[in-house]
Enzyme design. Structure first.
Site: not given
Lengths: 347, 347
Positions: A265, A267, A244, A213, A241
């Site tokens: 990271g 999520g 975060d 990310t 899916r």
């Protein structure tokens, strides 16, 4: 003598209960500042060529300088965050925009979110397949709709109505990411355990991609904090899916009273830990410094839960913090004097 | 004399800094307890027939007694929350499951989320169109996948793989909700201002439906807190809009250390305010009581931002709180003695 002891006792108590209130320095250290990440993961020097390292550092510098120039010229933190993230979205090096990982269905589904620390307004998109800049769309959701979060085809329809740049889904294709998907599929065929996570975790490229990310937090000369995050999610993700990155309070949070945060990271753990908002809450409610809050949330709370990843964060006084519990995180920061920091590994 | 004054001073200071630490009573008031809502909004007695009022109260009682019996017999808070919410999902009275509002496209798209206060594990689904019980699916995402949040067709595919009950989208149709959509569409045609929000806000039924989410929080005899929320979202929603109901930390939160919360209201504001997690954070970091935390988050922070709605919350000691800034909220609670409270209007 007794008087003195009483006096000392009084002072001790007085001191003991005022320290927490005085601990956090309210001194402005930067009139404006910017901090970015390009993902965290098991990024080890031994797995990295000097050339690749140069490539990443050059792109991180290119991206952060775009935002820095905007802030230096009195531009808004919102504009700095969008333009900086767009440089990373357009680079195949990161798992956002072009270079996004592939879903189990062989598609690229992009998520992004943005928050404005002045108004606490926010925008987010999940599962977008044909909008060139997911971060631009997230901001558009904030500014041009009554909503905070849009998803899937509906989000694309909104993007079209607002005149955002639409691309063929093939725009997001990169051979490297597609090969990652193929390697997972191969493994799933040959493994008894077909759990994505297990499969993904044998492959450091996939493992890192999962954390690839990008994000940016900026403080402008008007004291406004903005934070944004953009991602392709996790390789081989299925069932629509959502991680975060598009979740306000988990992947992204900004509040002029406290700080701005962008996460990267695993999520699922970042959602369960409310990572981004928790850092702000600890500063607001426990009077912690940015460093104390980011350290507790990542090194203590997230780690205890089993989550891995990191954040870049910046507070209202221009203090900045990189915090991660992985081997590395692609990251950079610039203060108002133009001092540039670019790092990849833990130091 | 001086000695005494020093002593008094010492005591005063000592007292002044210990009060906050001793304020929250840690006394267990209920070994188990359950609290639910059926939505908050401009629910006014003058707009309500006695018959309709009876209908709502009867359904709320039916729902909460299902969960209460599970808890009384030593069942888990997770089971109590699922079964209680399913009673409301199956009733056309509430904007969840059957009776969900219609999207702009004339479809029903359902969202739900669940959190387990013991493990801080969570599950959520957004934009599901053919799964009979969205709350059951949210829990399945938590227990049977590595993910926290699934969306759209992918979430339905997961539900089918896990053998959950699938229904024809027409199962969710109710004439009342469809007429609400038609009224909005009419208005959009005739109004200069085509803003959904404005249109929706002329119609109290639509306005209430928008807030008609259902939710439940339960504490079981093992001290485990679980919270869940299920909704059809807002009438005439478009662009794949996702509200707060499926967002962990906004619509739903549970933590055995503090409390469990389920929200209902204008989702966008609940996301921006991190309503559910903020209540837990104020209890954990500021040592507030459940009542103090819910009051501040709803009456102060959410209201200041312009948000409307409410929460039902329950803490680890079995204290319970209804908090809303709207005219009414369909709500009920039961303590371990079986005392039942059912209310609709502000009192």
């Amino acid at each position: 003598m007794k008087k003195i002891s009483f006096f000392l006792m009084a002072c001790t108590i007085l001191f003991s209960c005022t320290t927490t209130e005085t601990k956090k320095t309210e001194k402005k250290v930067n009139d404006f500042a910017i901090i970015i990440h390009g993902g965290a993961g098991t990024i080890l020097k031994k797995n990295m060529t000097e050339e690749k390292e140069k490539e990443y550092k050059a792109k991180l510098e290119e991206a952060i300088r775009v935002g820095y120039t905007i802030l230096q010229n009195g531009g808004t933190s919102q504009d700095a965050v969008i333009k900086t993230i767009q440089v990373m979205e357009e680079s195949p090096l990161f798992n956002a925009g072009k270079g996004a990982v592939f879903t189990n269905a062989g598609t690229n589904e992009l998520d992004a979110s943005f928050m404005d620390g002045k108004t606490l307004n926010a925008g987010a998109v999940a599962g977008v397949t044909d909008v060139k800049s997911p971060i631009e769309l997230a901001v558009k959701v904030m500014t041009d709709s009554e909503h905070v979060m849009l998803s899937g085809k509906g989000a694309s329809t909104f993007a079209k109505e607002k005149g955002l740049e639409i691309v063929e889904p093939s725009y997001f294709y990169t051979e490297r990411r597609f090969k990652s998907l193929e390697r997972i599929r191969e493994r799933e065929k040959t493994e008894l355990d077909h759990d994505d996570k297990t499969a993904a975790f044998y492959d450091s490229d996939i493992k890192n991609a999962k954390f690839g990310t990008v994000g940016c937090v900026a403080l402008d000369k008007n004291g406004n904090i903005a934070a944004g995050t953009s991602t392709g999610g996790m390789t081989n993700k299925r069932w629509g899916r959502i991680g975060d990155a598009p979740i306000i309070g988990s992947g992204t949070y900004a509040n002029n009273k406290t700080c701005g945060v962008s996460s990267t990271g695993w999520g699922e753990y970042f959602i369960r830990s409310q990572v981004a908002y928790d850092i702000s809450a600890q500063m607001e409610y426990q009077n912690k410094t940015l460093k104390e809050a980011t350290t507790d949330v990542i090194q203590n709370k997230l780690t205890k839960l089993g989550g891995t990843g990191g954040v870049v964060a910046l507070d209202k006084n221009g203090n900045m913090s990189f915090e991660f519990n992985t081997a590395g995180m692609y990251r950079a920061s610039m203060d108002d004097d133009g001092n540039l920091v670019i790092k990849i590994y833990k130091e």
